[in-house]
Design a protein around this motif. Structure first.
Motif, mmCIF file in Angstrom:
data_model
loop_
_atom_site.group_PDB
_atom_site.id
_atom_site.type_symbol
_atom_site.label_atom_id
_atom_site.label_comp_id
_atom_site.label_asym_id
_atom_site.label_seq_id
_atom_site.Cartn_x
_atom_site.Cartn_y
_atom_site.Cartn_z
ATOM 1 N N LEU A 230 -5.940 3.607 1.621
ATOM 2 C CA LEU A 230 -4.977 2.515 1.491
ATOM 3 C C LEU A 230 -3.627 2.857 2.135
ATOM 4 O O LEU A 230 -3.098 2.072 2.920
ATOM 5 C CB LEU A 230 -4.760 2.164 0.012
ATOM 6 N N CYS A 231 -3.085 4.027 1.787
ATOM 7 C CA CYS A 231 -1.724 4.363 2.214
ATOM 8 C C CYS A 231 -1.656 4.900 3.631
ATOM 9 O O CYS A 231 -0.571 4.914 4.221
ATOM 10 C CB CYS A 231 -1.119 5.380 1.251
ATOM 11 N N ASN A 232 -2.774 5.383 4.161
ATOM 12 C CA ASN A 232 -2.778 5.851 5.546
ATOM 13 C C ASN A 232 -3.562 4.910 6.450
ATOM 14 O O ASN A 232 -2.984 4.234 7.303
ATOM 15 C CB ASN A 232 -3.351 7.267 5.633
ATOM 16 N N THR A 233 -4.872 4.831 6.268
ATOM 17 C CA THR A 233 -5.709 4.032 7.172
ATOM 18 C C THR A 233 -5.254 2.577 7.217
ATOM 19 O O THR A 233 -4.901 2.052 8.277
ATOM 20 C CB THR A 233 -7.183 4.091 6.733
ATOM 21 N N ALA A 234 -5.285 1.917 6.060
ATOM 22 C CA ALA A 234 -4.982 0.488 6.013
ATOM 23 C C ALA A 234 -3.506 0.211 6.305
ATOM 24 O O ALA A 234 -3.170 -0.655 7.116
ATOM 25 C CB ALA A 234 -5.371 -0.081 4.651
ATOM 26 N N ALA A 235 -2.604 0.951 5.650
ATOM 27 C CA ALA A 235 -1.172 0.662 5.786
ATOM 28 C C ALA A 235 -0.677 0.889 7.213
ATOM 29 O O ALA A 235 0.071 0.069 7.754
ATOM 30 C CB ALA A 235 -0.374 1.519 4.807
ATOM 31 N N MET A 236 -1.087 1.986 7.834
ATOM 32 C CA MET A 236 -0.614 2.268 9.195
ATOM 33 C C MET A 236 -1.138 1.243 10.191
ATOM 34 O O MET A 236 -0.411 0.787 11.072
ATOM 35 C CB MET A 236 -1.034 3.678 9.615
ATOM 36 N N LEU A 237 -2.405 0.874 10.045
ATOM 37 C CA LEU A 237 -2.974 -0.116 10.955
ATOM 38 C C LEU A 237 -2.324 -1.479 10.744
ATOM 39 O O LEU A 237 -1.990 -2.181 11.706
ATOM 40 C CB LEU A 237 -4.487 -0.207 10.760
ATOM 41 N N PHE B 69 0.835 -1.206 0.000
ATOM 42 C CA PHE B 69 0.000 0.000 0.000
ATOM 43 C C PHE B 69 0.871 1.258 0.000
ATOM 44 O O PHE B 69 0.594 2.212 -0.733
ATOM 45 C CB PHE B 69 -0.935 0.001 1.205
ATOM 46 N N TRP B 70 1.905 1.266 0.840
ATOM 47 C CA TRP B 70 2.789 2.433 0.879
ATOM 48 C C TRP B 70 3.495 2.643 -0.452
ATOM 49 O O TRP B 70 3.798 3.768 -0.830
ATOM 50 C CB TRP B 70 3.818 2.264 1.997
ATOM 51 N N GLY B 71 3.739 1.563 -1.177
ATOM 52 C CA GLY B 71 4.411 1.671 -2.464
ATOM 53 C C GLY B 71 3.630 2.435 -3.513
ATOM 54 O O GLY B 71 4.193 2.910 -4.493
ATOM 55 N N THR B 72 2.308 2.567 -3.301
ATOM 56 C CA THR B 72 1.474 3.318 -4.258
ATOM 57 C C THR B 72 1.310 4.780 -3.854
ATOM 58 O O THR B 72 0.723 5.564 -4.600
ATOM 59 C CB THR B 72 0.076 2.682 -4.357
ATOM 60 N N GLY B 73 1.816 5.172 -2.676
ATOM 61 C CA GLY B 73 1.555 6.503 -2.144
ATOM 62 C C GLY B 73 2.062 7.636 -3.015
ATOM 63 O O GLY B 73 1.343 8.611 -3.276
ATOM 64 N N PHE B 74 3.321 7.548 -3.480
ATOM 65 C CA PHE B 74 3.868 8.611 -4.308
ATOM 66 C C PHE B 74 3.167 8.669 -5.671
ATOM 67 O O PHE B 74 3.020 9.746 -6.253
ATOM 68 C CB PHE B 74 5.371 8.415 -4.495
ATOM 69 N N PHE B 75 2.769 7.513 -6.168
ATOM 70 C CA PHE B 75 2.063 7.478 -7.451
ATOM 71 C C PHE B 75 0.744 8.245 -7.363
ATOM 72 O O PHE B 75 0.445 9.125 -8.190
ATOM 73 C CB PHE B 75 1.816 6.022 -7.859
ATOM 74 N N PHE B 76 -0.063 7.935 -6.340
ATOM 75 C CA PHE B 76 -1.330 8.652 -6.157
ATOM 76 C C PHE B 76 -1.078 10.129 -5.854
ATOM 77 O O PHE B 76 -1.818 11.003 -6.316
ATOM 78 C CB PHE B 76 -2.142 8.023 -5.023
#
Length: 310
Positions: free
Chosen positions: A235-242, A28-35
């Motif tokens: 995805l990159c905050n809620t799901a990934a951090m949890l 999920f974090w891997g998509t953060g910069f793309f979004f």
């Protein structure tokens, strides 16, 4: 004997779930910069980060309970939230606005090494020769990526040294956030720490962004950008951090750290394949050195987990 077997099976199951959670968080974090790059095409850094966190918060309203933090825990949580959200994210995405997705993603590959060095400094753990070799390799990799960031394309569209270094600075701040969160999870659940940390951080971001940049835009934003903002928040905050906090609560961070390498690998791939970015020869070599250093350190070094909880 049956009780020992049952306990072993439970431990293995717990570890497997922990590793799976960390791996999914890395994806999920891997998509953060793309979004983020998609959203930055139509709005400022501050407004993009604010929208991302506004999308991330609502799921926690349905699961959080009354907080059980002591006064000291609240102080640590607020400090972690301040550093981990407004400071880290505004710096990180300002860096993204000044460089490319592929360069930014490869810079994130330094995080496992930063964690190990941070443990050495703050917990007085001595790095062995493998650790120092990994540190030298990672630093060399960052230098090669920065030197290989020759300008390509129209003005403002290529990688820059300033943008790359802002990404690294944000990772140094993230180190403090990780250490504080790990300490808080000694007495509180990952869900509780994640939820209240994220909610507090969002309030801080909203105050700063609205005072500095005004209210975020509502009209004139494309559907593509709204979807990118929603995906990055959920995805990159809620799901990934949890998922990450749950994972490192179950397994040693020294082993979980290897899954952080999914982020730079996937992020740079998305930048090259979907956004048409190009990495020069030095950047490819530098990225390989960063990933090799991170994998070596997290696979063979002394555990970060033990250091953080001391």
């Amino acid at each position: 004997m049956p009780s020992i077997t049952t306990s072993s099976a439970h431990t293995q199951s717990r570890a497997l779930m922990g590793y799976a959670a960390c791996a999914l968080a890395g994806c999920f974090w891997g998509t953060g910069f793309f979004f983020g790059k998609i959203a930055l095409a139509e709005m400022s850094v501050g407004h993009m980060v604010l929208y991302r966190f506004l999308f991330a918060c609502p799921p926690f309203f349905f699961v959080v309970r009354r907080p059980r933090f002591s006064r000291r825990d609240w102080m640590l949580l607020l400090l972690a939230s301040f550093l981990g959200f407004p400071v880290q994210y505004l710096l990180q995405f300002q860096g993204l606005a000044m460089t490319t997705v592929s360069h930014a993603a490869l810079m994130v590959g330094t995080m496992p090494v930063i964690l190990a060095v941070g443990a050495s400094i703050f917990a007085h753990e001595r790095l062995d020769w493998i650790g120092w070799l990994a540190l030298v390799g990672s630093t060399t990799g960052v230098s090669l990526i920065a030197l290989g960031g020759g300008h390509r394309g129209s003005p403002g569209q290529g990688p820059t040294l300033a943008g790359d270094m802002l990404i690294v600075l944000s990772l140094l701040i993230a180190l403090v956030w990780v250490l504080l969160n790990k300490h808080l999870m000694l007495g509180h659940s990952p869900l509780e720490v994640t939820a209240y940390g994220l909610l507090a951080g969002t309030i801080m971001i909203a105050i700063w962004v609205i005072l500095r940049d005004g209210l975020p835009p509502v009209h004139g934003i494309s559907i593509k950008v709204w979807l990118a903002l929603a995906a990055s928040g959920l995805l990159c905050n809620t799901a990934a951090m949890l998922l990450w906090n749950t994972g490192i609560h179950r397994v040693p961070a020294s082993r979980a750290g290897v899954f952080l390498n999914i982020e730079p690998a996937l992020g740079s791939l998305l930048g090259v394949k979907l956004l048409g970015e190009r990495l020069g020869p030095l950047a490819w070599v530098g990225g390989g050195l960063i990933l090799a250093a991170a994998i070596t350190l997290t696979s063979a070094g002394k555990g970060v987990e033990e250091v953080i909880v001391e």
